[in-house]
Design an enzyme around this catalytic site. Structure first.
Site, PDB file in Angstrom:
ATOM      1  N   TYR A 105     -14.403   7.243 -13.243  1.00 25.82           N
ATOM      2  CA  TYR A 105     -14.166   6.224 -12.216  1.00 25.82           C
ATOM      3  C   TYR A 105     -14.775   4.881 -12.644  1.00 25.82           C
ATOM      4  CZ  TYR A 105     -14.950   3.436  -8.055  1.00 25.82           C
ATOM      5  OH  TYR A 105     -15.010   2.381  -7.169  1.00 25.82           O
ATOM      6  N   ASP A 131       0.861  -1.185   0.000  1.00 23.05           N
ATOM      7  CA  ASP A 131       0.000   0.000   0.000  1.00 23.05           C
ATOM      8  C   ASP A 131       0.899   1.239   0.000  1.00 23.05           C
ATOM      9  OD1 ASP A 131      -3.241   0.329   1.167  1.00 23.05           O
ATOM     10  OD2 ASP A 131      -1.976   2.105   0.899  1.00 23.05           O
TER      11      ASP A 131
END
Ligand code: UDP
Length: 323
Positions: free
Chosen positions: A139, A29
């Site tokens: 998106y 991450d």
């Protein structure tokens, strides 16, 4: 070992917490929106970017990875309209780099976080996976492009994958350790609860003239723990070769209007909200409710937590961290 990309984010961190009970996990991450504290201590954590091929190569060299779960994405509809480049780069291009590296190392099992936004403005009461996909913003388009890539990779390179199309994820982990922690927050339930905690002076209702019983938008809210359970089942189906490819909706099958959600938050917290009725938010479909029959039939998954459970768990989380 399972690689969880985006495992410090809201949904990823809840999945990691369940996954570490039975499997070794490594999380990648970049902490652009996720939190280090949210990653369960039993998982290995690597701070890095999934679009960075050198980082990926190092990880695939070092860890015996059997499958990848991919949660790392930018996910704000409004932002995607203003900054589409960010979405095509961080969502589409970075995922291609991940898939390319996976193929190179012979890792062929993949679970992908997709979204109800791939359906655009559907014209049905209950959305099934075979409804047409017509996303109305970058998106949704970025997620759908990846879905197409996965299908092509399955045909050409024998990639095995499960796509999970989330409806409105909400709620917090029962331990109280993790919950929804977005900065800035844009989602309805945390915004209402932050208001009821005194951190915002009101809650805005975006649009009261929709063609719904009370005029406000209807959504399908699903507890993040129910979502996490679906990922564990999907992973088992891939690892046991029970499934080669599948695309599933994840929702409760129940629609609640914005007003009904506010009412439920008032009931659960015993506090009264100050409501401001404003214009519609551009790009909001009036009703999005999932049929999750396919995953129920094929993997035996069912959402077991109600809207009240979702809000009660979120309230415990927000009240404990005061935000
Ligand atoms: N919404 C609202 N006020 C807010 C935030 C959201 O009325 O401050 C509405 C929004 O228009 C939508 C629903 O609540 O109809 C859920 O929005 P959210 O952003 O939580 O999730 P989305 O459905 O956009 O993924």
């Amino acid at each position: 070992m399972i690689l969880v990309v985006g495992g410090a984010g809201y949904i990823g961190s809840h999945v990691v917490k369940q996954l570490v009970e039975t499997k070794p996990v490594v999380v990648l991450d970049n902490l652009s929106t996720g939190h280090r504290y949210a990653v369960d201590k039993r998982a290995v954590f690597v701070h890095g970017d999934l679009g960075d091929r050198a980082t990926l190569v190092r990880m695939f060299e070092k860890y015996p990875i059997d499958a990848v779960m991919h949660f790392a994405a930018n996910s704000l509809v409004g932002e995607s309209v203003v900054e589409p480049m960010k979405y095509y780069k961080n969502n589409v291009a970075a995922t291609l780099t991940l898939l390319e590296t996976m193929m190179e190392y012979g890792v062929k099992r993949f679970i992908f976080s997709s979204t109800a936004a791939v359906y655009g403005i559907p014209n049905v009461d209950l959305i099934t996976e075979d409804c047409p996909t017509n996303p109305i913003n970058p998106y949704g388009r970025s997620k759908l492009m990846i879905e197409h890539m996965l299908s092509d990779f399955a045909s050409a390179y024998d990639l095995r994958y499960v796509v999970l199309r989330y409806f409105n994820a909400a709620g917090a982990h029962e331990s109280g350790d993790i919950g929804e922690d977005h900065h800035p927050e844009t989602h309805l339930i945390p915004l209402i609860l932050q208001h009821l905690l005194g951190l915002r002076d009101k809650i805005s209702v975006f649009g009261t003239d929709y063609d719904t019983p009370d005029g406000t938008c209807i959504r399908d809210y699903i507890h993040v723990t129910d979502l996490a359970e679906a990922h564990i089942l999907a992973l088992h189906a891939l690892l046991s070769d029970e499934k080669k490819t599948a695309t599933y909706n994840l929702g409760n099958g129940l629609g609640y209007s914005v007003k009904e959600v506010i009412d439920m938050c008032e009931r659960v917290t015993g506090k009264k909200a100050t409501i401001e009725y404003t214009a519609r938010r551009p790009g909001d479909p009036e009703r999005l409710v999932a049929s999750s029959e396919n995953i129920a039939r094929e993997l035996g998954w069912q959402a077991t937590r109600s809207l009240e459970d979702i809000i009660a768990s979120a309230w415990r989380w927000h009240a404990s961290k005061r935000g």
